[in-house]
Design a protein around this motif. Structure first.
Motif, short mmCIF file in Angstrom:
data_model
loop_
_atom_site.label_atom_id
_atom_site.label_comp_id
_atom_site.label_asym_id
_atom_site.label_seq_id
_atom_site.Cartn_x
_atom_site.Cartn_y
_atom_site.Cartn_z
N UNK A 79 0.83 -1.19 0.00
CA UNK A 79 0.00 0.00 0.00
C UNK A 79 0.88 1.25 0.00
N UNK A 80 0.55 2.20 -0.89
CA UNK A 80 1.35 3.43 -1.00
C UNK A 80 0.87 4.52 -0.05
N UNK A 81 1.71 5.50 0.13
CA UNK A 81 1.38 6.75 0.81
C UNK A 81 0.79 6.59 2.21
N UNK A 82 1.19 5.56 2.90
CA UNK A 82 0.78 5.42 4.31
C UNK A 82 1.57 6.46 5.11
N UNK A 83 0.86 7.28 5.88
CA UNK A 83 1.56 8.31 6.65
C UNK A 83 1.28 8.23 8.15
N UNK A 84 0.25 7.44 8.54
CA UNK A 84 -0.08 7.32 9.96
C UNK A 84 -0.39 5.87 10.30
N UNK A 85 -0.32 5.56 11.57
CA UNK A 85 -0.65 4.21 12.03
C UNK A 85 -2.14 3.95 11.82
N UNK A 86 -2.98 4.97 11.93
CA UNK A 86 -4.42 4.79 11.70
C UNK A 86 -4.70 4.38 10.26
N UNK A 87 -3.98 4.97 9.31
CA UNK A 87 -4.16 4.58 7.91
C UNK A 87 -3.80 3.11 7.71
N UNK A 88 -2.70 2.70 8.32
CA UNK A 88 -2.28 1.31 8.19
C UNK A 88 -3.32 0.38 8.82
N UNK A 89 -3.82 0.74 9.98
CA UNK A 89 -4.85 -0.09 10.63
C UNK A 89 -6.10 -0.17 9.78
N UNK A 90 -6.53 0.94 9.19
CA UNK A 90 -7.70 0.92 8.30
C UNK A 90 -7.45 0.02 7.10
N UNK A 91 -6.25 0.08 6.56
CA UNK A 91 -5.89 -0.76 5.43
C UNK A 91 -5.94 -2.23 5.81
N UNK A 92 -5.43 -2.56 6.98
CA UNK A 92 -5.44 -3.94 7.46
C UNK A 92 -6.87 -4.41 7.73
N UNK A 93 -7.70 -3.52 8.27
CA UNK A 93 -9.11 -3.87 8.50
C UNK A 93 -9.81 -4.14 7.17
N UNK A 94 -9.56 -3.30 6.21
CA UNK A 94 -10.17 -3.48 4.89
C UNK A 94 -9.72 -4.80 4.27
N UNK A 95 -8.44 -5.10 4.40
CA UNK A 95 -7.90 -6.36 3.87
C UNK A 95 -8.57 -7.55 4.56
N UNK A 96 -8.76 -7.46 5.87
CA UNK A 96 -9.43 -8.54 6.61
C UNK A 96 -10.87 -8.70 6.13
N UNK A 97 -11.56 -7.60 5.85
CA UNK A 97 -12.93 -7.67 5.32
C UNK A 97 -12.97 -8.37 3.96
N UNK A 98 -12.01 -8.05 3.10
CA UNK A 98 -11.96 -8.68 1.78
C UNK A 98 -11.69 -10.17 1.92
N UNK A 99 -10.79 -10.53 2.82
CA UNK A 99 -10.51 -11.95 3.06
C UNK A 99 -11.77 -12.68 3.53
N UNK A 100 -12.49 -12.05 4.45
CA UNK A 100 -13.71 -12.67 4.96
C UNK A 100 -14.74 -12.84 3.85
N UNK A 101 -14.85 -11.87 3.00
CA UNK A 101 -15.78 -11.97 1.87
C UNK A 101 -15.39 -13.12 0.95
N UNK A 102 -14.10 -13.26 0.68
CA UNK A 102 -13.63 -14.36 -0.17
C UNK A 102 -13.91 -15.72 0.48
N UNK A 103 -13.73 -15.80 1.79
CA UNK A 103 -14.03 -17.04 2.50
C UNK A 103 -15.51 -17.40 2.35
#
Length: 189
Positions: free
Chosen positions: A6-30
Motif C-alpha cells: 500500500x502506498x502513501x501510508x503516513x499514519x498508524x491509523x491509515x495502516x490499521x484501516x488498510x489492514x481492517x479493509x484487507x481482513x474484510x476482503x478476506x472474509x468476503x472471499x471465505x
C-alpha cells in the motif's frame, strides 16, 4: 506468491484501516468459497517523512517495507524534481533524507521484516552501495541499471560499505556526501 503493498501510508491509523479493509476482503472471499492465500504478505511504501519517523510502529503491523526514494526525497526537501527552477534542491544525499531512510531500515529490522528500496537511488551504483551498507535488504531498479549496480556491489565489500556509511554520518551537506560516495566507490564523471 502474491504480495500487497500500500502506498502513501503516513499514519498508524491509515495502516490499521488498510489492514481492517484487507481482513474484510478476506472474509468476503471465505464466504464466497473463493481460494486465496490466507497468509498473503502485506507491505507498505515508506515515501513520506511521517512514515519514516514512525517506521518502528508501522513495522509492527506490516510484513515488509519498500522505501520510495523519489517521493521521500521530494516530500522531505519540499521540492518538485521536475521543476527546473528548483530541481537542484532535489538532493538524494541530504543528511535528513539519509536519516529518514535509516529510520525506516532500523524500524523494519527491529521488527524482523525486510525493507527494500525502489526509486532512482537504487539504480545509481554509489547510492546502491550506500543503501546496502545502511542495511537495505532489496533494491528495485530498471533492468538497464542492473549490470552497473551489480558490478559496483560485487566490487565492494560489505565492510567497506559500512565504513562509508559511518563516515557519511559525520557529513552535513549533500554535495560533500555525493562527492565522497563517487570517490569511495570509484565512479568518475
Amino acid at each position: 506468491d502474491l504480495r500487497l503493498m500500500f502506498p502513501m501510508i503516513s499514519t498508524i491509523d491509515e495502516l490499521r484501516q488498510t489492514m481492517d479493509f484487507t481482513a474484510e476482503v478476506k472474509e468476503k472471499l471465505r464466504k464466497e468459497n473463493k481460494p486465496f492465500n490466507e497468509r498473503i504478505k502485506i507491505g507498505i511504501m515508506i515515501e513520506v517523512p511521517s512514515a519514516a519517523l514512525i517506521a518502528e510502529d508501522l513495522a509492527g503491523q506490516a510484513d515488509f517495507f519498500s522505501v520510495g526514494t523519489n517521493d521521500l526525497i521530494q516530500y522531505t526537501m519540499a521540492v518538485d524534481r521536475i521543476n527546473e527552477k528548483i530541481a537542484h534542491l532535489y538532493q538524494p544525499c541530504h543528511p535528513g533524507v539519509l536519516r529518514l531512510i535509516q529510520f525506516a531500515i532500523d524500524g523494519a529490522h527491529h521488527n524482523n521484516i525486510r525493507v527494500g528500496v525502489c526509486g532512482e537511488m537504487a539504480s545509481i551504483p554509489e547510492f546502491a552501495c550506500l543503501l546496502v551498507g545502511m542495511g537495505i535488504d532489496e533494491l528495485s531498479m530498471a533492468p538497464s541499471a542492473i549490470p552497473q549496480v551489480k558490478k559496483a556491489l560485487r566490487e565492494t565489500s560489505f565492510r567497506d560499505m559500512r565504513r562509508v556509511v559511518e563516515h557519511v554520518k559525520s557529513m552535513a551537506a549533500h554535495h560533500e556526501i555525493y562527492d565522497y560516495l563517487k570517490e569511495a566507490f570509484g565512479r568518475k564523471d
